[in-house]
Design an enzyme around this catalytic site. Structure first.
Site, PDB file in Angstrom:
ATOM      1  N   ASN A   1      -5.185   3.434   0.229  1.00 51.94           N
ATOM      2  CA  ASN A   1      -4.654   2.548  -0.826  1.00 51.94           C
ATOM      3  C   ASN A   1      -5.819   2.076  -1.728  1.00 51.94           C
ATOM      4  O   ASN A   1      -6.976   2.403  -1.453  1.00 51.94           O
ATOM      5  CB  ASN A   1      -3.933   1.373  -0.155  1.00 51.94           C
ATOM      6  CG  ASN A   1      -4.924   0.458   0.528  1.00 51.94           C
ATOM      7  OD1 ASN A   1      -5.938   0.900   1.051  1.00 51.94           O
ATOM      8  ND2 ASN A   1      -4.646  -0.817   0.515  1.00 51.94           N
TER       9      ASN A   1
ATOM     10  N   GLY B   1       0.272  -1.149  -4.724  1.00 53.75           N
ATOM     11  CA  GLY B   1      -0.882  -0.415  -5.235  1.00 53.75           C
ATOM     12  C   GLY B   1      -0.822   1.017  -4.724  1.00 53.75           C
ATOM     13  O   GLY B   1      -0.283   1.269  -3.641  1.00 53.75           O
TER      14      GLY B   1
ATOM     15  N   CYS C   1      -7.732  -0.563  -2.192  1.00 52.66           N
ATOM     16  CA  CYS C   1      -8.978  -1.228  -1.739  1.00 52.66           C
ATOM     17  C   CYS C   1      -9.583  -0.568  -0.512  1.00 52.66           C
ATOM     18  O   CYS C   1     -10.553  -1.089   0.073  1.00 52.66           O
ATOM     19  CB  CYS C   1      -8.707  -2.698  -1.514  1.00 52.66           C
ATOM     20  SG  CYS C   1      -8.054  -3.469  -3.003  1.00 52.66           S
ATOM     21  N   GLY C   2      -9.010   0.547  -0.070  1.00 50.04           N
ATOM     22  CA  GLY C   2      -9.643   1.385   0.947  1.00 50.04           C
ATOM     23  C   GLY C   2      -9.309   1.068   2.390  1.00 50.04           C
ATOM     24  O   GLY C   2      -9.729   1.781   3.295  1.00 50.04           O
ATOM     25  N   GLU C   3      -8.538  -0.009   2.631  1.00 48.59           N
ATOM     26  CA  GLU C   3      -8.327  -0.405   4.025  1.00 48.59           C
ATOM     27  C   GLU C   3      -7.175   0.320   4.703  1.00 48.59           C
ATOM     28  O   GLU C   3      -6.970   0.177   5.906  1.00 48.59           O
ATOM     29  CB  GLU C   3      -8.122  -1.927   4.117  1.00 48.59           C
ATOM     30  CG  GLU C   3      -6.807  -2.482   3.581  1.00 48.59           C
ATOM     31  CD  GLU C   3      -6.823  -2.709   2.073  1.00 48.59           C
ATOM     32  OE1 GLU C   3      -7.734  -2.192   1.407  1.00 48.59           O
ATOM     33  OE2 GLU C   3      -5.910  -3.389   1.568  1.00 48.59           O
TER      34      GLU C   3
ATOM     35  N   CYS D   1       0.807  -1.225   0.000  1.00 50.71           N
ATOM     36  CA  CYS D   1       0.000   0.000   0.000  1.00 50.71           C
ATOM     37  C   CYS D   1       0.834   1.265   0.000  1.00 50.71           C
ATOM     38  O   CYS D   1       1.742   1.408   0.825  1.00 50.71           O
ATOM     39  CB  CYS D   1      -0.860   0.037   1.254  1.00 50.71           C
ATOM     40  SG  CYS D   1      -1.718  -1.479   1.562  1.00 50.71           S
TER      41      CYS D   1
ATOM     42  N   PRO E   1      -8.318  -7.152   1.902  1.00 55.59           N
ATOM     43  CA  PRO E   1      -9.231  -8.077   1.198  1.00 55.59           C
ATOM     44  C   PRO E   1      -8.694  -9.511   1.121  1.00 55.59           C
ATOM     45  O   PRO E   1      -9.467 -10.443   0.986  1.00 55.59           O
ATOM     46  CB  PRO E   1      -9.330  -7.487  -0.207  1.00 55.59           C
ATOM     47  CG  PRO E   1      -8.527  -6.247  -0.248  1.00 55.59           C
ATOM     48  CD  PRO E   1      -7.809  -6.085   1.054  1.00 55.59           C
TER      49      PRO E   1
ATOM     50  N   GLY F   1      -7.263 -11.042  -1.302  1.00 53.56           N
ATOM     51  CA  GLY F   1      -7.667 -11.670  -2.561  1.00 53.56           C
ATOM     52  C   GLY F   1      -6.812 -12.867  -2.937  1.00 53.56           C
ATOM     53  O   GLY F   1      -7.334 -13.940  -3.252  1.00 53.56           O
TER      54      GLY F   1
END
Ligand code: UDP
Length: 587
Positions: A282, A129, A284-286, A101, A435, A437
């Site tokens: 970042n 990211g 995905c928002g976390e 991040c 997430p 993923g």
């Protein structure tokens, strides 16, 4: 490369079939011809030894590097804990960039904008990211002093970032992911809200609107709010807050974008306000971060922390084991900060000042299945809060232990912890829920704190054979209930859920729920429960059926605000031809 020799008696890791494919394709080292030359055992040893070797520079640590490397190896290969993908890919290699991040500033001048494009390219190349706030850019059609021309505005530049991302595959493996944020009071906000209305537009970006407390109050009162020119600080117009919120909801209903982030809330929890404001997260928002800050993440697999009750006792969580894993994981993640090479000197400086880490969890739905607690129940929400409080308390305690050995993070004294005399800590933040993923595929568990997507599904394998894959905890429970048959599994694979299968026992149907069975309110309650004890933020998508209405989304966005979440993302089934870039499958 790490110097520690691999012990002769190191056991081979057990790798599931899907993980074999993912690791082989993207994580194991390849030669210049693209041929994989690293075994999975060598991969995990490379990571374990590179991260353990950082220990030797701390004089007060009594831990032997070789012992620690072995502990880290066992921690990962038992799938109790995995660090984020860049650490698995790059630890102990020449790339050496280990964080997932990053947030980069975008200044309001051509040089600043293109610096950010270049820096993002460097980060994507190394597997990270990037998040950006475009709020500082002057509005479309404002005057450009140096040329007398007019500015093209944040959206036109966003397209350049998107295009640059398209061309750079992350480390030759996965495409870069970006977050783009615009404050709701930016004059170009309406264009930004509609930016992804056409399918495929800005496909390398997740977009979120930065909502402020005063905007939310204006929505409630159906009042107007001012649009502020970022370059002058002057009001240049006004809009009705309720109208803006309605269009935001409409667009999210159509395509899932934009999401929302509550900027004031993020900054209320900023551990180092003396260093400035956080304006972005970042992709995905976390993970909210300061400009030029990076953070490495890691996730504990809660599905592994189940203790089956014996001698008449109820099944429980194995708290002692969880505690052991948390302490080891925090040491691991703190070492990752030192082992990582960041692509820019400004990033190295900011990371070393605050030493943020993001320890989170995955396998939450798997744990609930084993405990026989339905995800969509208050018992599950209460349990989520209890588990995350434990993770955060123990992670902070581990960070304190490290501070005693290694010193506190350099900006501690002026941080909120120093001011309140809490600490000292080694890390400005310790917890984040990612997430997961790809990590969840490698560990073979449910992802993050999400419910399971399907109990059973058909996977196409290479020679066009179809395999029915079933969640192992569900399979055990069906067998226990004496209801197992191959044809039942095939039937379930068609729909993913057993909600409507009235011939199955009621307990099975209430416990083994999937994301589509879980009503939005429970998604949100669960997110809020984990957020309560998470320093950073929680990655969570509220999944909705195709027939969900705009009112449903209105309600979700509003409740996310009321429940104290830091942001939220929705996904209505079928509203997008391709999902957001976070499945870990990249391209
Ligand atoms: N990320 C990225 N590209 C991707 C997936 C993830 O840059 O294709 C970054 C992004 O910052 C995201 C973070 O990694 O928020 C964590 O995502 P996830 O937990 O899914 O990653 P994993 O470690 O499982 O690969």
């Amino acid at each position: 490369m790490p110097k520690l020799k691999m012990p002769a008696n190191l056991p081979d890791p057990i790798i599931n079939e899907n993980a074999k494919i993912v690791l082989n394709r993207r994580y194991q080292r390849k030669d210049t011809e693209g041929v994989v030359y690293e075994t999975t055992k060598e991969l995990f040893w490379r990571v374990a030894s590179a991260i353990a070797e950082e220990e030797s520079k701390y004089k007060k640590s009594s831990i032997k590097t070789a012992d620690l490397a072995r502990e880290f190896y066992d921690l990962m290969t038992s799938y109790n804990f995995l660090p984020n993908s860049p650490t698995l890919m790059n630890a102990g290699t020449d790339i050496g960039q280990l964080a997932a991040c990053f947030v980069l500033p975008v200044e309001d001048d051509i040089e600043g904008i293109f610096d950010a494009v270049k820096h993002a390219a460097m980060i994507h190349k190394s597997g990270g990211g990037t998040g950006f706030s475009f709020s500082r850019l002057r509005a479309k059609d404002s005057v450009v002093g140096s040329t007398g021309g007019v500015a093209s505005g944040p959206l036109s530049f966003l397209k350049i970032f998107n295009c640059a991302t398209e061309q750079i595959k992350q480390g030759g493996t996965r495409r870069g992911a970006n977050m783009g944020i615009l404050r709701v009071d930016h004059p170009d906000i309406m264009d930004f809200i509609k930016a992804k209305e056409r399918d495929g537009e800005l496909n390398n970006f997740n977009l979120s609107i930065g909502l402020t407390e005063s905007f939310m109050q204006a929505v409630e009162k159906k009042a107007d709010f001012d649009l502020i020119a970022p370059n002058t600080g002057e009001p240049v117009g006004s809009l009705n807050a309720r109208d803006v919120f309605n269009i935001l909801v409409q667009k999210a209903w159509e395509s899932g974008d934009p999401g929302i982030v509550f900027l004031d809330r993020i900054n209320r929890d900023n551990p180092t306000p003396q260093l400035g404001e956080m304006e972005s997260t970042n992709p995905c928002g976390e993970q909210p971060l300061l400009p030029y800050e990076a953070c490495n993440l890691g996730s504990i697999n809660l599905g592994k922390c189940f203790a089956k009750g014996t001698n008449g006792k109820d099944s429980e969580i194995n708290w002692d084991e969880l505690k052991r894993i948390i302490h080891l994981a925090v040491r691991f993640l703190d070492n990752v900060i030192d082992a990582s090479q960041y692509p820019l000197p400004q990033i190295t400086e900011t990371v070393e000042m605050n030493r943020k880490i993001g320890l989170g969890v995955m396998g939450w739905a798997d744990l609930l299945y084993q405990l026989k607690i339905p995800y969509n129940s208050q018992t599950a929400v209460d349990m989520g809060e209890r588990v995350m409080k434990f993770v955060q308390d123990e992670a902070r305690s581990a960070s304190k232990t490290l501070a005693a050995e290694r010193g506190h993070f350099p900006t501690y004294v002026e941080s909120i912890f120093g001011e309140a005399n809490l600490g000292p800590y080694r890390n400005a933040t310790t917890t984040t829920i990612a997430p997961t993923g790809t990590l969840s595929i490698i560990a073979g568990c449910s992802s993050g704190v999400e419910p399971l997507f399907a109990l059973s599904f058909v996977r196409n394998v290479m020679d066009n054979d179809k395999l029915v894959e079933t969640n192992p905890f569900f399979e055990d429970a069906v067998k226990e209930a004496d209801a197992y048959s191959g044809s039942l599994m095939e039937e379930i694979a068609k729909v993913g859920t057993i909600k409507k299968m009235k011939h199955l026992p009621e307990e099975l149907r209430s416990v083994f729920v999937t994301s589509m069975d879980v009503e939005p309110i429970w998604h949100l309650k669960m997110q809020a429960a984990f957020q309560k004890h998470t320093d950073n933020a929680v990655s969570k998508t509220v999944n909705l059926p195709a027939n969900a209405t705009k009112e449903d989304i209105w309600d979700i966005y509003w409740k996310a605000y009321e429940y104290g979440c830091k942001g939220v993302t929705v996904y209505r089934d079928g509203s997008k031809t391709s999902q957001v870039l976070c499945t870990g499958d990249g391209d």
